[in-house]
Design an enzyme around this catalytic site. Structure first.
Site, PDB file in Angstrom:
ATOM      1  N   ASN A   1      -3.687  12.837   0.825  1.00  0.00           N
ATOM      2  CA  ASN A   1      -5.069  13.295   0.659  1.00  0.00           C
ATOM      3  C   ASN A   1      -5.330  14.566   1.453  1.00  0.00           C
ATOM      4  OD1 ASN A   1      -6.264  11.543  -1.181  1.00  0.00           O
ATOM      5  ND2 ASN A   1      -6.779  10.012   0.362  1.00  0.00           N
TER       6      ASN A   1
ATOM      7  N   GLU B   1      -6.014   2.259  -0.550  1.00  0.00           N
ATOM      8  CA  GLU B   1      -4.698   2.477  -1.156  1.00  0.00           C
ATOM      9  C   GLU B   1      -3.880   1.195  -1.165  1.00  0.00           C
ATOM     10  OE1 GLU B   1      -4.099   3.713   3.228  1.00  0.00           O
ATOM     11  OE2 GLU B   1      -5.713   3.675   1.756  1.00  0.00           O
TER      12      GLU B   1
ATOM     13  N   ASP C   1       0.837  -1.201   0.000  1.00  0.00           N
ATOM     14  CA  ASP C   1       0.000   0.000   0.000  1.00  0.00           C
ATOM     15  C   ASP C   1       0.870   1.249   0.000  1.00  0.00           C
ATOM     16  OD1 ASP C   1      -1.196   0.218   3.459  1.00  0.00           O
ATOM     17  OD2 ASP C   1       0.789   0.524   2.610  1.00  0.00           O
TER      18      ASP C   1
ATOM     19  N   ASP D   1      -6.286  10.428  -5.965  1.00  0.00           N
ATOM     20  CA  ASP D   1      -6.753   9.570  -7.059  1.00  0.00           C
ATOM     21  C   ASP D   1      -5.690   9.449  -8.147  1.00  0.00           C
ATOM     22  OD1 ASP D   1      -9.120   9.246  -5.728  1.00  0.00           O
ATOM     23  OD2 ASP D   1     -10.283  10.607  -7.007  1.00  0.00           O
TER      24      ASP D   1
ATOM     25  N   HIS E   1      -8.215  14.986  -2.432  1.00  0.00           N
ATOM     26  CA  HIS E   1      -8.512  13.629  -2.917  1.00  0.00           C
ATOM     27  C   HIS E   1      -8.257  13.482  -4.411  1.00  0.00           C
ATOM     28  CE1 HIS E   1     -10.161  11.888   0.782  1.00  0.00           C
ATOM     29  NE2 HIS E   1     -10.627  13.105   1.033  1.00  0.00           N
TER      30      HIS E   1
END
Length: 323
Positions: free
Chosen positions: A208, A243, A200, A217, A213
């Protein structure tokens, strides 16, 4: 004086018969034009095949629209249809005609064609054996073929939605583990090596919170793109959490799995994401586990990879740990 009844002469009878005949011909012509118009308006190919002689007896006007080929050539040579079939589907398309003869009918058969200009299209073709014969030579097949390319594309899109993660276009959690379990069972049965990689994004919450966000993304999408460069054909890659990503490596021993994991790690570190004029540094923590004789299910392999990933985080992140 009594009036004599007139009897039509032979010329008059012939004239009346001719008038009647011309009227009948006109009615037949009108009926033929009506049928021809109806057939021309149907967006499907009606066809009649003399099977014993491999000769197409009739094909409706829609053939030229859908197949993009000459109807005259098809009526002259049945191989014109054979040549239009996509090579991978040829055996099925031709073989299913014989099956229709045996069963009396086939409700649906689907195959691909190459139009005259090379465009690939999907065809749905229903056919049945007629009770009539052609020139007394044997059974004839009657069918109707439709272009279902749009339907197939929609089915593909729906299938894609069912198995992929909308953001990253990688496999979603459900489909990844469905495929991974099949690979696990196959590897155990064949005694082949298998590796599970779990990772991850380091400090993803901070990314974030600091950049929004939308940037988060972009990070996830970038990582998914890195998988295409680093992984082999046949490796499974999926986003299984916010993630968190997973990779299953079939036919992969410990040494090779380590090389692939480090290659993927380097590709992710090279991501060139610019935020507020500065390059955003992205790293991941990876846990790697190899299949052992003691692993009776994929869950055991996944559990070891998960523990190794958290060990990587405790050791300072941005590293690969084997478990």
């Amino acid at each position: 004086m009594e009036e004599k009844t007139s009897v039509p002469s032979e010329l008059e009878e012939l004239t009346l018969a001719l008038i009647h005949s011309r009227a009948e011909v006109e009615r037949l012509r009108e009926r033929e034009q009506l049928i021809s118009g109806l057939l021309g308006s149907i967006n499907a190919v009606l066809w009649v095949l003399d099977w014993p002689n491999r000769k197409m007896i009739y094909v409706s006007p829609a053939y030229e629209r859908i197949f993009g080929r000459s109807a005259a050539l098809l009526l002259a040579d049945f191989n014109e249809w054979v040549n239009s079939i996509y090579p991978d589907d040829l055996e099925y398309a031709v073989g299913s005609l014989a099956e229709a003869l045996e069963k009396g009918a086939l409700e649906e058969r689907e195959y691909r064609i190459l139009r005259g200009e090379g465009e690939l299209r999907w065809i749905s073709d229903k056919c049945f054996v007629s009770h009539h014969t052609y020139n007394g030579t044997g059974p004839i097949l009657v069918g109707i073929a439709e272009d279902i390319t749009d339907k197939k594309q929609l089915e593909g899109e729906l299938q894609n939605l069912a198995i992929t993660d909308a953001l990253t276009q990688s496999y979603n959690r459900r489909y990844f583990f469905e495929c991974a379990r099949r690979e696990f069972d196959a590897a155990r049965q064949a005694g082949m090596p298998l590796a599970f990689l779990l990772f991850d994004v380091d400090d993803f919450k901070r990314i974030n919170d600091s950049h929004g966000h939308q940037v988060g993304d972009q990070v996830l999408q970038g990582i998914a793109r890195c998988s295409s460069a680093a992984l082999r054909r046949g490796d499974l890659f999926g986003r299984i959490g916010g993630e968190e990503f997973a990779v299953l490596l079939p036919h992969c021993d410990s040494a090779l799995a380590g090389q692939i994991a480090r290659r993927l790690q380097r590709e992710i570190q090279r991501l060139a994401l610019q935020v507020d004029g500065q390059r955003l540094r992205i790293t991941v923590s990876m846990g790697l586990a190899d299949l052992t004789p003691q692993d009776e299910s994929l869950d055991a392999l996944y559990s070891r990879a998960d523990a190794a990933m958290y060990q990587a985080k405790r050791q300072g992140k941005n590293r690969v740990v084997s478990g």
